[in-house]
Design a protein around this motif. Sequence first.
Motif, mmCIF file in Angstrom:
data_model
loop_
_atom_site.group_PDB
_atom_site.id
_atom_site.type_symbol
_atom_site.label_atom_id
_atom_site.label_comp_id
_atom_site.label_asym_id
_atom_site.label_seq_id
_atom_site.Cartn_x
_atom_site.Cartn_y
_atom_site.Cartn_z
ATOM 1 N N PRO A 161 0.954 -1.304 0.120
ATOM 2 C CA PRO A 161 -0.034 -0.010 -0.208
ATOM 3 C C PRO A 161 0.890 1.048 -0.053
ATOM 4 C CG PRO A 161 -1.106 -1.627 1.635
ATOM 5 C CD PRO A 161 0.612 -2.242 1.085
ATOM 6 N N ASP A 162 1.843 1.427 0.593
ATOM 7 C CA ASP A 162 2.643 2.620 0.820
ATOM 8 C C ASP A 162 3.317 2.593 -0.561
ATOM 9 O OD1 ASP A 162 3.702 1.753 4.043
ATOM 10 O OD2 ASP A 162 2.243 2.819 3.489
ATOM 11 N N ALA A 163 3.778 1.663 -1.079
ATOM 12 C CA ALA A 163 4.344 1.955 -2.524
ATOM 13 C C ALA A 163 3.380 2.398 -3.412
ATOM 14 C CB ALA A 163 4.995 0.499 -2.778
ATOM 15 N N LEU A 164 2.174 2.055 -3.362
ATOM 16 C CA LEU A 164 1.099 2.539 -4.325
ATOM 17 C C LEU A 164 0.951 4.160 -3.903
ATOM 18 C CD1 LEU A 164 -1.447 -0.385 -4.325
ATOM 19 C CD2 LEU A 164 -0.136 0.269 -6.183
ATOM 20 N N THR A 165 0.659 4.394 -2.626
ATOM 21 C CA THR A 165 0.495 5.757 -2.473
ATOM 22 C C THR A 165 1.712 6.490 -3.034
ATOM 23 O OG1 THR A 165 -0.501 4.836 -0.267
ATOM 24 C CG2 THR A 165 0.002 7.315 -0.548
ATOM 25 N N ALA A 166 2.932 6.144 -2.653
ATOM 26 C CA ALA A 166 4.138 6.955 -3.117
ATOM 27 C C ALA A 166 4.151 7.074 -4.764
ATOM 28 C CB ALA A 166 5.446 6.175 -2.923
ATOM 29 N N LEU A 167 3.451 5.991 -5.592
ATOM 30 C CA LEU A 167 3.640 6.135 -6.970
ATOM 31 C C LEU A 167 2.472 7.073 -7.344
ATOM 32 C CD1 LEU A 167 4.081 2.443 -7.870
ATOM 33 C CD2 LEU A 167 5.669 4.315 -8.375
ATOM 34 N N ALA A 168 1.522 7.291 -6.651
ATOM 35 C CA ALA A 168 0.527 8.436 -6.934
ATOM 36 C C ALA A 168 0.881 9.731 -6.945
ATOM 37 C CB ALA A 168 -0.894 7.867 -6.248
ATOM 38 N N ASP A 169 2.117 9.916 -5.993
ATOM 39 C CA ASP A 169 2.265 11.029 -5.621
ATOM 40 C C ASP A 169 3.334 11.659 -6.626
ATOM 41 O OD1 ASP A 169 2.380 10.973 -1.865
ATOM 42 O OD2 ASP A 169 1.198 11.882 -3.345
ATOM 43 N N MET A 170 3.851 10.911 -7.481
ATOM 44 C CA MET A 170 4.839 11.372 -8.561
ATOM 45 C C MET A 170 4.366 12.568 -9.031
ATOM 46 S SD MET A 170 6.675 8.112 -10.236
ATOM 47 C CE MET A 170 5.015 7.515 -10.896
ATOM 48 N N ASP A 171 5.178 13.424 -9.593
ATOM 49 C CA ASP A 171 5.067 14.653 -10.331
ATOM 50 C C ASP A 171 4.575 14.384 -12.044
ATOM 51 O OD1 ASP A 171 7.645 16.512 -8.852
ATOM 52 O OD2 ASP A 171 5.706 16.582 -8.537
ATOM 53 N N GLY A 172 3.709 14.891 -12.352
ATOM 54 C CA GLY A 172 3.301 14.816 -13.580
ATOM 55 C C GLY A 172 2.184 13.580 -13.931
ATOM 56 N N VAL A 173 1.963 12.519 -12.851
ATOM 57 C CA VAL A 173 0.970 11.744 -12.711
ATOM 58 C C VAL A 173 -0.499 12.004 -12.644
ATOM 59 C CG1 VAL A 173 0.424 9.768 -11.367
ATOM 60 C CG2 VAL A 173 2.392 9.759 -12.710
ATOM 61 N N ARG A 174 -1.259 11.526 -13.293
ATOM 62 C CA ARG A 174 -2.771 11.589 -12.781
ATOM 63 C C ARG A 174 -3.515 10.321 -12.910
ATOM 64 N NH1 ARG A 174 -7.324 12.765 -16.077
ATOM 65 N NH2 ARG A 174 -6.064 12.728 -18.065
ATOM 66 N N VAL A 175 -4.158 10.133 -11.813
ATOM 67 C CA VAL A 175 -4.933 8.825 -11.586
ATOM 68 C C VAL A 175 -6.193 8.896 -12.425
ATOM 69 C CG1 VAL A 175 -5.849 7.314 -10.023
ATOM 70 C CG2 VAL A 175 -3.939 8.571 -9.339
ATOM 71 N N THR A 176 -6.457 8.158 -13.309
ATOM 72 C CA THR A 176 -7.615 7.980 -14.233
ATOM 73 C C THR A 176 -8.508 6.931 -13.778
ATOM 74 O OG1 THR A 176 -6.604 6.629 -15.804
ATOM 75 C CG2 THR A 176 -6.643 9.195 -16.229
ATOM 76 N N ARG A 177 -8.054 5.963 -13.068
ATOM 77 C CA ARG A 177 -8.878 4.807 -12.564
ATOM 78 C C ARG A 177 -8.892 4.644 -11.014
ATOM 79 N NH1 ARG A 177 -8.293 -0.244 -16.214
ATOM 80 N NH2 ARG A 177 -10.284 -0.864 -15.241
ATOM 81 N N PRO A 178 -9.599 6.030 -10.379
ATOM 82 C CA PRO A 178 -9.012 5.846 -8.935
ATOM 83 C C PRO A 178 -9.938 4.648 -8.337
ATOM 84 C CG PRO A 178 -10.716 7.824 -9.667
ATOM 85 C CD PRO A 178 -10.129 7.128 -11.107
ATOM 86 N N GLU A 179 -10.941 4.363 -8.895
ATOM 87 C CA GLU A 179 -11.743 3.508 -8.228
ATOM 88 C C GLU A 179 -10.997 2.199 -8.009
ATOM 89 O OE1 GLU A 179 -15.868 3.177 -9.413
ATOM 90 O OE2 GLU A 179 -15.879 1.341 -8.258
ATOM 91 N N LEU A 180 -10.419 1.828 -9.265
ATOM 92 C CA LEU A 180 -9.635 0.758 -9.115
ATOM 93 C C LEU A 180 -8.273 0.601 -8.255
ATOM 94 C CD1 LEU A 180 -9.003 -2.092 -10.651
ATOM 95 C CD2 LEU A 180 -7.936 -0.993 -12.202
ATOM 96 N N PHE A 181 -7.704 1.766 -8.418
ATOM 97 C CA PHE A 181 -6.375 1.910 -7.629
ATOM 98 C C PHE A 181 -6.659 1.880 -6.258
ATOM 99 C CE2 PHE A 181 -2.091 3.189 -7.693
ATOM 100 C CZ PHE A 181 -1.994 4.137 -6.672
#
Lengths: 556, 454
Positions: free
Chosen positions: B342-362
């Motif tokens: 879970p912490d790795a997933l949170t870290a990845l979503a925090d990256m610059d220039g990244v936008r989560v398009t499937r938040p429900e799945l993620f």
Amino acid sequence: MHIAELVIKNFRGIRDLRWLPNPGLNCLLGPGDATKSTILTAIDLVLSPAWSVGIDETDCFELTTANPITITATIADPPTEWRREDTFGMLLRGWHPTDGVHDEPQPGDVPALTVRFTVADDCEPHWHIVADREPIERMLSAKQRALCNTARIDTVDRQLTWSPGSLLTKATADRDQAALTFSNAAKGAREAIRATDHPELTATATRLQTTAQQYGVKPRGAFIAALDSKAMHLRAGCLTLHDTVVPSRLFGLGTRRILSLALQELVTTTPAIALIDEFEYGLEPHRIRRLLRKLQALTTIQTFMTTHSPVCAHELTPTALCIVRSHNHVTTVKPVPDEDLRKTIRAVPESLLARRLLICEGPTEVGIIRALDDHWATTAEPLACRGALPLDGEGSTAPKRARELHKLGYDVMIFSDSDSSIAAEAATLAQECIEVTMWAGSVCTEQQLFNDLPWQGVKELLAIVLQDRDEQSIRNQVTARIPTGTTLDLTLPVLEWTDRPALREVLGRTAGHAGWYKQLHLGEEAGKVLARHLAAISTTNTGTVVETLRVWLHRE
Amino acid sequence: MCSPAGYGKTHLIGHALLAGPDKRHLVLTHTHAGVHAVRKRFTQLGVSKNRYRIDTIAGWALQYAQAFPTTTHYTKPAQALQEDWPTVYSGVAELLRSSPANAIVTATYVGAYVDEYQDCSLPQHALMTALAELIPCRVLGDPLQAIFDFAEPTVDWNNDVVTTFPALPPLTQAHRWNHDPAFAAWLHQARITLENNQPLSLRNGLPTAVRVLRTATFPERNRAILQTVNQKRATGKTVVITQWPRQCHQLARQTPGVYVLEPVDGEDFAIAAAQLSAPTGANRVNNLLAFAATCFTGFDQQQQQRLSRAAQGTTRTRSTANNQQIAALKMVYDANDLAPIPDALTALADMDGVRVTRPELFNEVKRAFVAFREGGHETVHDALAATRQRTRQAGRALSQQTMGRTLLIKGLEFEHAILVAPEELNTQNLYVAITRGTHSLTFVTNADALHPGR
């Protein structure tokens, strides 16, 4: 709605009980300490509408809380509120009159729910609805238990007042009226006192007022005597049932109990369960009969009662009778198997209330045993301690009666004349564990006594007969039975006849045929004579037979 | 009762409950989303809670199957939430018909309402028929909204439903479009056109609420969609409707602010969970990055490879970017359990220039791994099932801009609907799609008229 199955573990004197009661009337019969009243108390607990009940060690089996108390009752056709999806519907079980209880209801079953009352070593009572297929139990609240309308018809006084929660209050549609009537009466009393003149009281109050003023106290109005509303302690509970001017608390006990039962019927338009301990308490036989008839006709109330009254045993249909026995702390409740037993029960209803039964040839023998009991009681325990009872077997019906009672679990022995048909059956009966005790030789009891007693005893026997008959009629009866070829001089007064074997033989035969002792009280008199001379004849057959009977009657 | 979309069926049930006796009715629908929508409507109308119990047909039936397993021949499935539904329904129907346990229904309810009846499978219809023998049942639906994508056949309105449940007079007022009579009239006419298998014209007689966006190229099309979404943003919720999942995901990537609506029982969740629980550290790291890529935009292949090598310690460059992410991934690589995921997933979503398009799945997958870490579940799959069940029951709030297929949005209302490639839809899907927007409907197509097949 009725209890279809009851299982009790570790409650008071019951280590274990499993019973399938009747949907209607259940009359629990049995000797003392058979745990009958405990069964009633258990039913009262498992469906108690009280928020909590007091349980302590004395309620636990063997007085130790290490044995958790469980009382489980399966209710067939439970209240609708219990069957809902959001209450206990998902724990629904099924009951069939012949098949019993099923964990899931089968086609043709009546819906049922099982209540379990448990007390662990913390002495806290818990009520749950349970089902075998579901490990999670659901709590059953007091309000929900109250829907079963379980009531004990016992202490009556409160029920015949309009106090909150009493049967009379429940039967009253407009409850507020009682409270209103009450507060109006109280107001009326206060007004009445205020309106009338109490010169002495008023004078005292005025004197106090004058003196108080000197101390600096001045009333706003004037000091008077009046009724304090608080001091009256009057509540709706003071409204009680009266027979014109007589308050119900002064009614006879039996009447009060019957009224309580009648109230129960008024209150429950919905099905209910009634518990009555000592049904006959305070009631005459004719009222017992009336009440039993009424109870047997009620379709919506399941009744559990205990009784020691032969009247109940006599009046009820055999299906309502439940024989309770406790052995090694395991209580069994057996129904009375068939209609045939009805005749036996009607003839000797008191038999169901004993433990050990001596089925005698006739009233003579019953009387003799009773007299012997008194004699034995001077040095040993009376038969009552063992629950042993002599019964009239009415001659040839004795074996049938013995078998039926034996089937019901009673300890049975037959005591008969050896000149009867019973002698022929003795071997068969012994195989069925029913012993038969008889005189040696083919004689009736009267003959046996006339043969074996010392002559003084014979004279005492004749004295009994003289109480009801005159000398000449006795002489005629005896003379008529002298066999041809024997001569006996009977000219002397009866009590001066001399001891001769032929005379003893004729006397014995006459006593039998003429029925000299064939009534209970006469048999007792004869028995008293026997008792007096028992020591002298201990080596005779009479002596040995009596000793056999004594041993059997008194054994553990 | 058969009534078109937006004519107020749910509202009607609420009013029926208000007008009726103060006793309980059973209200059934098909999805948890449906349950929430109905419950919300009843609360708005002020219907007292003791007058109804709302549930899905599946949930209600399963309760009986689990409580009476012998009577309904029910066995607990090997894996959570994979019930054998046809057996559940037929078992419970049998219970209602012949077991004394049916007393439970009559003790609890005085009647039943079933919504969206056109979506009932045949076993569900048989179950409702059995229920109707115990308590009065009223079923509401619209055969023109019968869309499905599973192999199970649904009930035939004319042959099965109307023959079992006599018809009530239909509703006549299009409440959803009360404020725009021209739009309501066009939709009413469109329904008749579709019912009669006639072509739906996109040229003539369109009311102001309905527009058609015609574009020459694909990129132009996507730009037009983006523009429309932005335009509508201020005036309410928008749904972009397109049929194919991959198309949805691609469009979502290209349209900032639009989020994909995931199917409730979608396999993407389970697939992701399985991949992220791979046994070796290397596989876990790579699968994590691949999963993130499917849920994000702005996260390309190159970046994924760089992070993968850095986490495994085989990096060739000495870049200091994304240290936080690399550290988190390293923990995933080194660990012998799934706790750092879970912490790795949170870290990845925090990256610059990244936008989560499937938040429900993620987010759901992340929650499943958190639940697994906390304990109480034997496998990740069980933890995922429990998480999904919670979401299903708690309901999900729709974001402002949503993208999804007709199957997922039917029964829901939005202010604006944008329908991409409507020529690909059949009659029922088309009807559901055009009735989702209360204020506007935009077709993105070059066709002059639509000829949906059945």
